[in-house]
Motif scaffolding. Structure first.
Motif, PDB file in Angstrom:
ATOM      1  N   LYS A  31       0.859  -1.175   0.095  1.00  0.00           N
ATOM      2  CA  LYS A  31       0.014   0.039   0.048  1.00  0.00           C
ATOM      3  C   LYS A  31       0.926   1.201  -0.104  1.00  0.00           C
ATOM      4  CE  LYS A  31      -4.096  -1.833   2.269  1.00  0.00           C
ATOM      5  NZ  LYS A  31      -4.995  -1.677   0.918  1.00  0.00           N
ATOM      6  N   LEU A  32       0.399   2.221  -0.663  1.00  0.00           N
ATOM      7  CA  LEU A  32       0.981   3.514  -0.647  1.00  0.00           C
ATOM      8  C   LEU A  32       0.354   4.378   0.625  1.00  0.00           C
ATOM      9  CD1 LEU A  32       2.872   5.674  -1.580  1.00  0.00           C
ATOM     10  CD2 LEU A  32       1.100   6.506  -3.342  1.00  0.00           C
ATOM     11  N   LEU A  33       1.142   4.914   1.485  1.00  0.00           N
ATOM     12  CA  LEU A  33       0.392   5.724   2.425  1.00  0.00           C
ATOM     13  C   LEU A  33       0.990   7.037   2.190  1.00  0.00           C
ATOM     14  CD1 LEU A  33       1.453   3.284   5.304  1.00  0.00           C
ATOM     15  CD2 LEU A  33      -0.560   2.979   3.904  1.00  0.00           C
ATOM     16  N   LYS A  34       0.176   8.066   2.764  1.00  0.00           N
ATOM     17  CA  LYS A  34       0.823   9.681   2.843  1.00  0.00           C
ATOM     18  C   LYS A  34       0.366  10.010   4.064  1.00  0.00           C
ATOM     19  CE  LYS A  34       1.071  11.015  -1.887  1.00  0.00           C
ATOM     20  NZ  LYS A  34       0.854  11.996  -2.938  1.00  0.00           N
ATOM     21  N   THR A  35       1.519  10.842   4.522  1.00  0.00           N
ATOM     22  CA  THR A  35       1.646  11.460   6.041  1.00  0.00           C
ATOM     23  C   THR A  35       0.293  12.577   5.912  1.00  0.00           C
ATOM     24  OG1 THR A  35       3.456  12.853   5.636  1.00  0.00           O
ATOM     25  CG2 THR A  35       3.735  10.881   6.855  1.00  0.00           C
ATOM     26  N   THR A  36      -0.452  12.683   6.841  1.00  0.00           N
ATOM     27  CA  THR A  36      -1.428  13.949   7.168  1.00  0.00           C
ATOM     28  C   THR A  36      -1.177  14.792   8.132  1.00  0.00           C
ATOM     29  OG1 THR A  36      -2.784  12.393   8.401  1.00  0.00           O
ATOM     30  CG2 THR A  36      -3.312  12.344   6.018  1.00  0.00           C
ATOM     31  N   PHE A  37      -0.061  14.806   8.670  1.00  0.00           N
ATOM     32  CA  PHE A  37       0.208  15.440   9.792  1.00  0.00           C
ATOM     33  C   PHE A  37       1.666  16.038   9.751  1.00  0.00           C
ATOM     34  CE2 PHE A  37      -2.001  16.639  13.936  1.00  0.00           C
ATOM     35  CZ  PHE A  37      -0.919  16.852  14.684  1.00  0.00           C
ATOM     36  N   ASP A  38       2.115  17.274  10.128  1.00  0.00           N
ATOM     37  CA  ASP A  38       3.511  17.461  10.258  1.00  0.00           C
ATOM     38  C   ASP A  38       3.856  17.096  11.472  1.00  0.00           C
ATOM     39  OD1 ASP A  38       3.660  18.998   7.916  1.00  0.00           O
ATOM     40  OD2 ASP A  38       3.371  21.276   8.952  1.00  0.00           O
ATOM     41  N   TYR A  39       5.287  16.678  11.444  1.00  0.00           N
ATOM     42  CA  TYR A  39       6.224  16.111  12.368  1.00  0.00           C
ATOM     43  C   TYR A  39       5.443  14.679  12.942  1.00  0.00           C
ATOM     44  CZ  TYR A  39       8.114  20.794  12.793  1.00  0.00           C
ATOM     45  OH  TYR A  39       8.535  21.899  12.487  1.00  0.00           O
ATOM     46  N   ALA A  40       5.006  13.856  11.674  1.00  0.00           N
ATOM     47  CA  ALA A  40       4.688  12.538  12.155  1.00  0.00           C
ATOM     48  C   ALA A  40       5.599  11.673  12.407  1.00  0.00           C
ATOM     49  CB  ALA A  40       3.797  11.898  10.807  1.00  0.00           C
ATOM     50  N   PRO A  41       5.521  10.888  13.457  1.00  0.00           N
ATOM     51  CA  PRO A  41       6.833  10.228  13.724  1.00  0.00           C
ATOM     52  C   PRO A  41       7.052   8.738  13.259  1.00  0.00           C
ATOM     53  CG  PRO A  41       5.065  10.259  15.517  1.00  0.00           C
ATOM     54  CD  PRO A  41       4.645  10.902  14.568  1.00  0.00           C
ATOM     55  N   ILE A  42       8.096   8.571  12.784  1.00  0.00           N
ATOM     56  CA  ILE A  42       8.430   7.125  12.362  1.00  0.00           C
ATOM     57  C   ILE A  42       9.059   6.425  13.454  1.00  0.00           C
ATOM     58  CG2 ILE A  42       9.836   5.686  10.714  1.00  0.00           C
ATOM     59  CD1 ILE A  42       7.348   7.194   9.327  1.00  0.00           C
ATOM     60  N   ARG A  43       8.766   5.437  13.852  1.00  0.00           N
ATOM     61  CA  ARG A  43       9.129   4.758  15.165  1.00  0.00           C
ATOM     62  C   ARG A  43      10.098   3.419  14.858  1.00  0.00           C
ATOM     63  NH1 ARG A  43       7.137   7.120  19.682  1.00  0.00           N
ATOM     64  NH2 ARG A  43       5.279   8.349  19.528  1.00  0.00           N
ATOM     65  N   ASP A  44      10.765   2.915  16.075  1.00  0.00           N
ATOM     66  CA  ASP A  44      11.475   1.752  15.747  1.00  0.00           C
ATOM     67  C   ASP A  44      10.763   0.614  15.865  1.00  0.00           C
ATOM     68  OD1 ASP A  44      13.748   3.093  15.444  1.00  0.00           O
ATOM     69  OD2 ASP A  44      14.775   2.988  17.292  1.00  0.00           O
ATOM     70  N   GLY A  45       9.745   0.568  16.466  1.00  0.00           N
ATOM     71  CA  GLY A  45       8.534  -0.382  16.856  1.00  0.00           C
ATOM     72  C   GLY A  45       7.293  -0.006  16.739  1.00  0.00           C
ATOM     73  N   ALA A  46       6.384  -0.975  17.020  1.00  0.00           N
ATOM     74  CA  ALA A  46       4.936  -0.858  16.657  1.00  0.00           C
ATOM     75  C   ALA A  46       4.487  -0.341  18.163  1.00  0.00           C
ATOM     76  CB  ALA A  46       4.241  -1.843  16.109  1.00  0.00           C
ATOM     77  N   SER A  47       4.849   0.698  18.662  1.00  0.00           N
ATOM     78  CA  SER A  47       4.607   1.171  19.935  1.00  0.00           C
ATOM     79  C   SER A  47       4.718   2.724  20.113  1.00  0.00           C
ATOM     80  CB  SER A  47       5.334   0.349  20.955  1.00  0.00           C
ATOM     81  OG  SER A  47       4.982   1.069  22.224  1.00  0.00           O
ATOM     82  N   ARG A  48       3.806   3.354  20.979  1.00  0.00           N
ATOM     83  CA  ARG A  48       4.095   4.826  21.106  1.00  0.00           C
ATOM     84  C   ARG A  48       5.066   4.899  22.125  1.00  0.00           C
ATOM     85  NH1 ARG A  48      -2.072   7.247  22.067  1.00  0.00           N
ATOM     86  NH2 ARG A  48      -2.596   7.311  19.874  1.00  0.00           N
ATOM     87  N   ASN A  49       5.631   3.819  22.792  1.00  0.00           N
ATOM     88  CA  ASN A  49       6.808   3.771  23.698  1.00  0.00           C
ATOM     89  C   ASN A  49       8.170   3.832  22.937  1.00  0.00           C
ATOM     90  OD1 ASN A  49       5.315   4.367  25.857  1.00  0.00           O
ATOM     91  ND2 ASN A  49       5.232   2.297  26.514  1.00  0.00           N
ATOM     92  N   ALA A  50       7.943   3.163  21.749  1.00  0.00           N
ATOM     93  CA  ALA A  50       9.291   2.976  20.648  1.00  0.00           C
ATOM     94  C   ALA A  50       9.931   4.270  20.385  1.00  0.00           C
ATOM     95  CB  ALA A  50       8.738   2.246  19.525  1.00  0.00           C
ATOM     96  N   SER A  51      11.103   4.134  20.371  1.00  0.00           N
ATOM     97  CA  SER A  51      11.949   5.250  19.869  1.00  0.00           C
ATOM     98  C   SER A  51      11.496   5.878  18.780  1.00  0.00           C
ATOM     99  CB  SER A  51      13.557   5.298  19.994  1.00  0.00           C
ATOM    100  OG  SER A  51      13.801   4.450  21.316  1.00  0.00           O
ATOM    101  N   ARG A  52      11.692   7.326  18.463  1.00  0.00           N
ATOM    102  CA  ARG A  52      11.363   7.887  17.340  1.00  0.00           C
ATOM    103  C   ARG A  52      12.613   7.777  16.348  1.00  0.00           C
ATOM    104  NH1 ARG A  52       6.973  11.913  18.234  1.00  0.00           N
ATOM    105  NH2 ARG A  52       5.690  11.559  20.135  1.00  0.00           N
ATOM    106  N   PHE A  53      12.315   7.423  15.171  1.00  0.00           N
ATOM    107  CA  PHE A  53      13.435   7.421  14.371  1.00  0.00           C
ATOM    108  C   PHE A  53      13.476   8.683  13.339  1.00  0.00           C
ATOM    109  CE2 PHE A  53      14.901   6.772   9.899  1.00  0.00           C
ATOM    110  CZ  PHE A  53      16.256   6.227  10.130  1.00  0.00           C
TER     111      PHE A  53
END
Length: 398
Positions: A31-53
């Motif tokens: 799938k092609l995804l597009k960010t809809t929010f400025d400063y959208a975080p890409i993370r190291d894992g599937a968790s809000r606790n995961a580090s931001r890459f």
């Protein structure tokens, strides 16, 4: 602050949670995804606790063939997968060819910035690395999921020799474009914009600082935390939002007296969204952003264990500013040194302006609360912050 976690995002967070990536499901067609929010975080894992890459601007394309209930796994062509929460993206369409062709790279400068313009068919994910070594500033900008044909690539340099670039193969069939920036002075503000047919990467030139009046013509955004329906921490009948505004107004006066040009994100008791605060600073092209707060603890009864002044930053270019302000706060208020912390708060994620969040003291601490509510002491706090900003400017922007 009532709870410091309130600053993690402009969206309603609820409780932080963990998501097991083992529960992820494969997608038959990527799938092609597009960010809809400025400063959208890409993370190291599937968790809000995961580090931001990295953080991405709105409108950046990502590719995924796996997801779970809350996250999509995205492929950047690196040695490991990364994840983005579904609240920050929208699905667009199926894809066949992932890499986006880069056709032109232009390196140049204008009166205020060093600039890289990258023409690419699709706005692809990126990361900025920032390191300081002594008096030298170094930035590395990487663009992922791209395809570059050196024979057809048009490159133009007009940048005083500040930039170079190279291309390397990624783990998948794409390539990674790396742009290096090096200067003999520390890096000030920098940012990425989705403009024209690709990206514009801007690095602010060092400010022309007058040693006798460092703040002269420096543009400073002042942000009194909370406001309106969000009171912040409340203790002893005193509201954090009120102290924040009172100290900010004192700081505003001092900065203006010293020649700075200031803008306030609010000048009265009004509701102000977190990202509106950042937008105010960006639209006014400010150099420095300072968010004013008073601290608290999840359990206010622990006030005797942890208290004092503290400063928070997220990006490396704000580290020196954070330590300079903290030094002056502790010295001039007599409060305990609560520390300087690296934290991902919404109001300090911007790399331009240089952004910090100041916890002047603990509103739950009886002594500190009494002092912070005193107009005479508020002037001392404001002066300490202003002195810290001046110290930072003389250190880094000469």
């Amino acid at each position: 602050m009532k709870k410091i976690l309130f600053l993690l995002t402009g969206l309603t967070i609820g409780a932080l949670f963990l998501t097991n990536s083992a529960d992820a499901k494969n997608i038959k067609e990527p799938k092609l995804l597009k960010t809809t929010f400025d400063y959208a975080p890409i993370r190291d894992g599937a968790s809000r606790n995961a580090s931001r890459f990295t953080h991405l601007r709105q409108g950046v394309s990502l590719y995924s063939n796996e997801h779970n209930a809350n996250f999509y796994k995205v492929d950047l062509g690196l040695d490991k997968p990364y994840w983005i929460e579904k609240i920050y993206i929208k699905e667009t369409k199926k894809i066949k060819n992932k890499p986006s062709k880069v056709s032109k790279i232009k390196f140049y400068e204008d009166k205020e910035n060093y600039i890289v313009k990258i023409n690419t068919k699709t706005k692809t994910p990126y990361k900025i690395y920032h390191t300081e070594s002594g008096d030298t500033g170094y930035l590395k900008f990487q663009l992922y999921n791209v395809e570059i044909n050196n024979e057809n690539l048009k490159v133009k340099f007009n940048d005083s020799g500040k930039f170079n670039y190279f291309v390397k193969k990624a783990r998948d069939n794409s390539e990674i474009l790396t742009v290096n920036f090096r200067n003999d002075k520390p890096v000030f503000g920098y940012d990425v914009e989705n403009k024209y047919n690709g990206f514009v990467f801007k690095i602010k030139k060092p400010l022309d600082i007058d040693k006798t009046k460092p703040l002269n013509n420096v543009k400073v955004a002042l942000d009194p935390g909370h406001g309106g329906k969000e009171p912040g921490a409340v203790s002893g009948g005193i509201y954090e939002k009120d102290l924040n505004l009172q100290i900010t107004k004192e700081l505003d006066k001092i900065l203006n007296e010293r020649g700075a040009k200031t803008v306030l994100t609010r000048d009265k008791d009004t509701d102000t969204d977190l990202y509106e605060r950042v937008d105010v600073a960006r639209k006014k092209d400010t150099d420095i952003f300072i968010s004013i707060h008073q601290n608290s603890l999840p359990n206010p009864k622990n006030w005797a264990k942890k208290h004092g002044s503290g400063v928070y930053y997220y990006n490396d270019n704000a580290k020196v500013l954070a330590y300079s302000v903290q030094k002056q706060l502790v010295k001039q208020t007599g409060f305990k040194d609560d520390g300087v912390f690296n934290a991902s708060f919404a109001v300090v994620r911007s790399t331009n302006p240089v952004s910090i969040l100041v916890e002047c003291g603990y509103i739950i601490h009886p002594y500190e609360r009494k002092k912070l509510a005193d107009p005479a002491f508020q002037k001392i706090v404001a002066k300490a912050i202003a002195d810290g900003v001046e110290e930072y400017l003389t250190k880094t922007a000469l």
